[in-house]
Design an enzyme around this catalytic site. Structure first.
Site, PDB file in Angstrom:
ATOM      1  N   SER A  63       0.909  -1.315  -0.035  1.00 13.58           N
ATOM      2  CA  SER A  63      -0.031   0.005  -0.222  1.00 13.58           C
ATOM      3  C   SER A  63       0.851   1.263  -0.011  1.00 13.58           C
ATOM      4  O   SER A  63       1.727   1.372  -0.792  1.00 13.58           O
ATOM      5  CB  SER A  63      -1.131  -0.109   1.161  1.00 13.58           C
ATOM      6  OG  SER A  63      -1.974   0.893   1.071  1.00 13.58           O
ATOM      7  N   ASP A  74     -10.180  -5.794  -3.091  1.00 15.78           N
ATOM      8  CA  ASP A  74      -9.408  -4.282  -2.375  1.00 15.78           C
ATOM      9  C   ASP A  74     -10.105  -3.127  -2.333  1.00 15.78           C
ATOM     10  O   ASP A  74     -10.567  -2.584  -3.513  1.00 15.78           O
ATOM     11  CB  ASP A  74      -8.062  -4.093  -3.084  1.00 15.78           C
ATOM     12  CG  ASP A  74      -7.261  -3.112  -2.144  1.00 15.78           C
ATOM     13  OD1 ASP A  74      -7.950  -2.509  -1.371  1.00 15.78           O
ATOM     14  OD2 ASP A  74      -5.984  -3.541  -2.060  1.00 15.78           O
ATOM     15  N   HIS A 118      -7.294  -6.167   0.787  1.00 15.29           N
ATOM     16  CA  HIS A 118      -6.053  -5.353   1.129  1.00 15.29           C
ATOM     17  C   HIS A 118      -5.291  -5.713   2.457  1.00 15.29           C
ATOM     18  O   HIS A 118      -4.448  -5.057   2.925  1.00 15.29           O
ATOM     19  CB  HIS A 118      -6.694  -3.712   1.290  1.00 15.29           C
ATOM     20  CG  HIS A 118      -5.483  -2.764   1.061  1.00 15.29           C
ATOM     21  ND1 HIS A 118      -4.924  -2.382  -0.098  1.00 15.29           N
ATOM     22  CD2 HIS A 118      -4.817  -1.730   2.031  1.00 15.29           C
ATOM     23  CE1 HIS A 118      -3.927  -1.634  -0.079  1.00 15.29           C
ATOM     24  NE2 HIS A 118      -3.990  -1.167   1.298  1.00 15.29           N
TER      25      HIS A 118
END
Lengths: 286, 286
Positions: free
Chosen positions: A151, A227, A260
């Protein structure tokens, strides 16, 4: 320069050593925390080392606790390093009030705008000081260093590798913020840390860096299609298009059902360690 | 009885499903949380199920986040279940003031002493209600159920298996509180939950239960020799002696360097899942 490390705690793990450390960072000007997993092979020789950059709100503990990477690092003889995601306890007003900026959100760059510019020097910290600490205090091989992240830390891994060619011989990312100038997370962080001129933003955007001629070692990216940040924040398609136009090698794998979380990362972490080992070996041991 | 589950969050993990749930427990009288990992095989058929009981201060999340068990559960076709370590928000004065008693410290027994006796019914919750919920709502095989745990949860796994013969076909533990009537953790919990008469304590002490004739399936225990709680709280040697005298099969492995953490558990979790699968298969599929 003498380096003083405080060992906060050490655990035996897969016959290697999982440690959590703190030191005074000269570059940050404050104490910083990081973590190291030393595989059993590191008792005998210097081993390749992978730096993992974590995402928003995480610390130096997150990856080591949640990713399940140590088993493979032990098998493959890889050292793992992770670090906190920003300076802490800076005294900057509101530093911990917003999870997208300040504490836990260093974005792996050197801030140029006050008040952040006083302490928020994560790019120099990771690429220079932490690197020096690891190579000085642990049996890591300076010719076989890789970088990866998740991320915000995926953004960090890509941009630090792009901005420091030759420093890292292998690169990968999980669900990176791949085009931060085109998402709210990136725009917010870059405007606060770098100011309103988007010229400086381009230099910290993986897609823009590829477009402007920067290159990386062969890149592996995993992205979950469930995600919740994919559509608005991550934009791997922008990076994919830039890589295609630039003949930058990229394996971008899209995984139905995955989100995620570190449950996603743990599923594919073995592939990433194998990717790094293959590239660290092939590029430096010819 | 209709069962209503609230799905708090689900993640795809190793091509299976990692879920976190909440329901109203009739036995506890309050909401309870638990977690389930369903391996890919569970989409096609009922699979063996292992209940993991966590230790002091933990929740239904701890094992699923830290142990790295899902990879092996996916490979071996095992369902994993974990649950919170006590009732929460009971309104009992001081319930969360002491990490050794009350919230996070249910000790997997049904308390008989006020104020705890109103809600602290973890033995009945785990062996009856949660078991029923799992078998009703998930594709778990009621003839192939195993139980294991860590520290206080190792005590729980051993005593629940000893006190409910036939319910669990396989048992193992990491660093269990193996003789709680002989350590401060156990004495404190048992005196508060069960009263001052040590007759009742014997019925919740794995070593005493073995000594009084109770038996278990072949038992695997892993114990780190750097465990800071080993000398004062855990006493695996007491259990080992009782098992030897009783011809109770026990493989007790002592590991130099390892401590009480999930870094220790993650190192040996694969062995435990394989132990369970072997015994679940051999005892029920003859």
């Amino acid at each position: 320069m003498s380096i003083k490390l405080e060992t906060r705690v050490q655990h035996t793990c897969f016959d290697g050593a999982q440690g959590f450390y703190q030191h005074h960072s000269e570059i940050i000007g404050l104490p910083m925390r990081f973590s190291v997993y030393e595989p059993p092979l590191a008792r005998q020789q210097r081993v390749p080392v992978l730096f993992f950059l974590a995402g928003l709100t995480c610390t130096e503990e997150t990856f080591m606790i949640k990713a399940g990477a140590q088993r493979y690092a032990a098998e493959l003889g890889l050292m793992l390093v992770s670090m906190d995601t920003s300076p802490r306890d800076t005294g900057i007003t509101g530093e911990a009030d917003d999870w997208e900026i300040g504490a836990g959100a260093g974005f792996y760059l050197d801030a140029t705008e006050p008040p952040w510019s006083k302490y928020f020097h994560m790019e120099s910290y990771v690429t220079q000081e932490l690197c020096h600490v690891i190579l000085s205090k642990f049996p890591a091989d300076p010719e076989r260093m890789g970088i990866f992240g998740h991320s915000m830390g995926g953004h960090g891994a890509l941009t630090l590798a792009l901005r420091h060619p030759g420093l890292y011989q292998s690169v990968s990312a999980f669900a990176p913020i791949a085009a931060p100038i085109n998402c709210l997370w990136g725009q917010k962080a870059f405007s606060r840390y770098l100011g309103e001129s988007t010229d400086s933003w381009q230099k910290h955007d993986a897609t823009a860096l590829i477009e402007s001629g920067h290159r990386l070692p062969a890149l592996l990216i995993d992205q979950g299609l469930n995600d919740p940040f994919l559509a608005e924040q991550l934009h791997p398609d922008y990076l994919e298009t830039a890589c295609q136009k630039a003949d930058q090698p990229l394996l971008l794998r899209r995984h139905a059902g995955y989100d995620h979380s570190y449950f996603f990362i743990s599923t594919f972490i073995r592939d990433h360690l194998q990717h790094h080992l293959a590239h660290l070996t092939s590029t430096t041991r010819q």
